[in-house]
Write an enzyme that holds these catalytic residues in place. Structure first.
Site, short mmCIF file in Angstrom:
data_model
loop_
_atom_site.label_atom_id
_atom_site.label_comp_id
_atom_site.label_asym_id
_atom_site.label_seq_id
_atom_site.Cartn_x
_atom_site.Cartn_y
_atom_site.Cartn_z
N ASP A 39 0.92 -0.93 0.07
CA ASP A 39 0.22 0.03 0.04
C ASP A 39 0.75 1.20 -0.04
O ASP A 39 1.96 1.20 0.25
CB ASP A 39 -1.00 -0.14 1.12
CG ASP A 39 -1.44 1.44 1.56
OD1 ASP A 39 -2.35 1.83 0.52
OD2 ASP A 39 -1.23 1.87 2.71
N ASP A 66 0.05 5.21 1.03
CA ASP A 66 0.01 6.35 1.94
C ASP A 66 -0.18 5.47 3.45
O ASP A 66 -0.92 4.87 3.75
CB ASP A 66 -1.18 7.22 1.84
CG ASP A 66 -0.99 7.94 0.29
OD1 ASP A 66 0.05 8.27 0.27
OD2 ASP A 66 -1.92 8.14 -0.21
N GLU A 91 1.87 9.71 6.18
CA GLU A 91 0.48 10.03 6.00
C GLU A 91 0.42 11.61 6.16
O GLU A 91 0.89 12.36 6.99
CB GLU A 91 -0.25 9.41 7.10
CG GLU A 91 -1.87 9.51 6.90
CD GLU A 91 -2.29 8.45 6.07
OE1 GLU A 91 -2.78 8.75 4.98
OE2 GLU A 91 -1.97 7.12 6.36
N ASN A 137 -5.35 3.53 -3.40
CA ASN A 137 -6.56 4.09 -3.76
C ASN A 137 -6.10 5.51 -4.07
O ASN A 137 -5.56 6.16 -2.81
CB ASN A 137 -7.52 3.99 -2.62
CG ASN A 137 -8.12 2.65 -2.60
OD1 ASN A 137 -8.00 1.87 -3.34
ND2 ASN A 137 -8.90 2.40 -1.39
N GLN A 138 -6.34 6.24 -4.75
CA GLN A 138 -6.24 7.56 -5.12
C GLN A 138 -7.58 8.43 -5.39
O GLN A 138 -7.39 8.79 -6.53
CB GLN A 138 -4.89 7.84 -6.13
CG GLN A 138 -3.71 7.32 -5.43
CD GLN A 138 -3.41 8.19 -4.10
OE1 GLN A 138 -3.79 9.39 -4.09
NE2 GLN A 138 -2.79 7.43 -3.19
N CYS A 186 -16.46 1.23 -8.30
CA CYS A 186 -15.62 0.47 -9.10
C CYS A 186 -15.25 -0.99 -8.34
O CYS A 186 -15.69 -1.07 -7.05
CB CYS A 186 -14.36 0.84 -9.52
SG CYS A 186 -13.44 1.37 -8.19
N LYS A 211 -9.96 -0.46 -3.02
CA LYS A 211 -9.85 -1.21 -1.65
C LYS A 211 -11.00 -0.70 -0.91
O LYS A 211 -11.02 0.36 -0.79
CB LYS A 211 -8.50 -0.97 -1.14
CG LYS A 211 -7.23 -1.81 -1.94
CD LYS A 211 -6.14 -1.49 -1.26
CE LYS A 211 -5.40 -0.12 -1.23
NZ LYS A 211 -4.00 0.27 -0.88
N ASP A 243 -1.69 -0.47 5.95
CA ASP A 243 -1.73 0.09 7.19
C ASP A 243 -3.30 0.34 7.64
O ASP A 243 -3.55 0.65 8.68
CB ASP A 243 -0.91 1.43 7.37
CG ASP A 243 -1.79 2.57 6.57
OD1 ASP A 243 -2.26 2.08 5.35
OD2 ASP A 243 -1.66 3.67 6.90
ZN LIG Z 1 -11.41 2.05 -9.14
#
Ligand SMILES: [Zn+2]
Length: 436
Positions: free
Chosen positions: A255, A257, A263, A298-299, A355, A359, A384
């Site tokens: 992962d 961040d 963070e 994930n962004q 989507c 995650k 984390d």
């Molecule tokens: Zn996605």
């Protein structure tokens, strides 16, 4: 299936003179077997039936070598490339009448072990005219780099030397191509154009669909004594043999961040990224043990309009630049740009979807598993947050929760980790110890 390979083997091998002992360059010895024979056997193993061998220097010796080996029971056509000055583009185009509708281009000074069927499937799936085999390497700062978009289309070539102040993708052109003959049949080279990668492809990206295939399989140039030594070392250590994606690979998914960087709220600019000091060495050690290492992140900042894809790329290229200083890299970076909740000012409508990659869903892991033929049982996820644990559980890979970043305190999803570690460094040690 692709049946034909063209081997561009016209070079004199000046830089390898000390190892050649008067032999032509393709016959340079690598642990008792010539490079040419290694190339031919690697192609034959992948269902190649026909080889067009373009040679120049010491043509007769190469012909008699092939004859002595009964052409390895393949259809091998050896063509004398009369004018050695035409370069790779000139040599290929002047042989157009000898080429199949679809063919593979191999450079004569590379040692490789590539699943060609997988490569061609990608070429077909993307409806490409030309597909370039690309890979990250441990010295992008002195390599010619290629930029692709999220549809895998090649959009730019960044040739060495690079501007030290900029960030670039760690994607290197390995000089291994699938080409549809139709797409190049009408090309006339202009004066001064002789190299496929340096001259022809950069010009053709506007006209043809040139696709980049990112893979982890072994391919290295062995055109200098130092590189030749490295290739021999890798052969002895099984690195060449084990890299083929025909074989199951073990992986560590990581992962972003809170796991590799501090963070810092939602990160929307390269300036905000600061890696923990143990990240590069941890990745280096995992890769040394034969793990493929992927970033899975994930962004939602992209969907929310706080960060463009271009800026997200810059952020990731900054991470890649930092890792390259320690001679390591992620095999691939997977990101989810989506976000399910609408109603933010400036949001990007088409990314506002539920989507299967964000995650706690496991779409990104599954994509990597498919693209790199990953063995779930031998693979791990380090993260984390409970979303990381959920995604790894769904993909049946072991999970390690780290105490940096969120440290699992988000309590969003009810999944327990297989292990808990202080940080990425401890987690990578745990993985390396557990597998023995
Ligand atoms: Zn996605």
């Amino acid at each position: 299936m692709i049946k034909q390979a063209v081997i561009l083997a016209g070079g004199k091998g000046t830089r390898l003179r000390s190892r050649l002992k008067d032999r032509p360059k393709p016959l340079v010895d690598i642990l008792g077997v010539s490079l040419l024979e290694r190339q031919i056997l690697a192609l034959k193993k992948n269902s190649i039936k026909k080889i067009l061998l373009l040679v120049n220097y010491k043509y007769e010796e190469i012909v008699s070598f092939c004859k002595k080996n009964k052409y390895w029971d393949l259809d091998i056509n050896i063509k004398l490339d009369e004018d050695g000055k035409v370069g790779t583009a000139g040599a290929l185009l002047s042989s157009i009448n000898f080429l199949d509708d679809i063919f593979l281009v191999v450079y004569g000074d590379t040692l490789f072990n590539i699943d060609i069927e997988r490569f061609q499937k990608f070429h077909n799936l993307n409806k490409a005219d030309i597909t370039l085999y690309l890979h990250p390497n441990d010295h992008p700062y002195d390599s010619d780099l290629v930029e692709i978009n999220d549809q895998n289309r090649v959009t730019k070539f960044h040739n060495y030397p690079h501007n030290e102040n900029f960030f670039y993708p760690n994607l290197v052109n390995a000089a291994f191509y699938v080409i549809n003959k139709e797409s190049i049949v009408d090309i006339n080279l202009e004066i001064g154009e002789f190299d496929l990668a340096k001259h022809l492809f950069p010009k053709l990206i506007y006209k043809l669909k040139i696709i980049g295939y990112n893979s982890s399989e072994y391919i290295k140039d062995c055109g200098t004594p130092e590189r030749l030594d490295k290739c021999e070392f890798d052969l002895k250590n099984g690195l060449v043999e084990n890299s083929s994606l025909k074989l199951k690979q073990k992986a560590v998914f990581i992962d972003r961040d809170g796991t590799i960087n501090f963070e810092n709220g939602f990160i929307s600019s390269p300036k905000q990224i600061k890696l923990y000091n143990f990240v590069a060495s941890s990745i280096f050690n995992l890769k040394k043990e034969g793990f493929l290492v992927f970033l899975i992140t994930n962004q939602p900042v992209v969907a929310r309009g706080e960060c463009s894809i271009e800026t997200l790329n810059q952020i990731h290229w900054k991470i890649e630049k930092s890792l390259s200083k320690s001679k390591t890299f992620f095999d691939k970076i997977y990101y989810c740009p989506h976000h399910p909740d609408s109603g933010f000012p400036g949001e990007v409508k088409y990314l506002k979807i539920k989507c299967n990659c964000r995650k706690p869903e496991n779409g990104m892991i599954e994509k990597a598993i498919k693209e790199y033929n990953i063995d779930r049982e031998k693979s791990w996820f380090i993260g984390d947050s409970t979303a990381d644990l959920a995604a790894s559980f769904k993909s049946k890979v072991k999970s390690i929760l780290v105490k940096t970043g969120n440290a699992g305190r988000d309590n969003k999803y009810n999944y327990k980790p297989n292990y808990v570690s202080e940080n990425l460094e401890e987690a990578s040690k745990l993985i390396i110890n557990r597998q023995q």
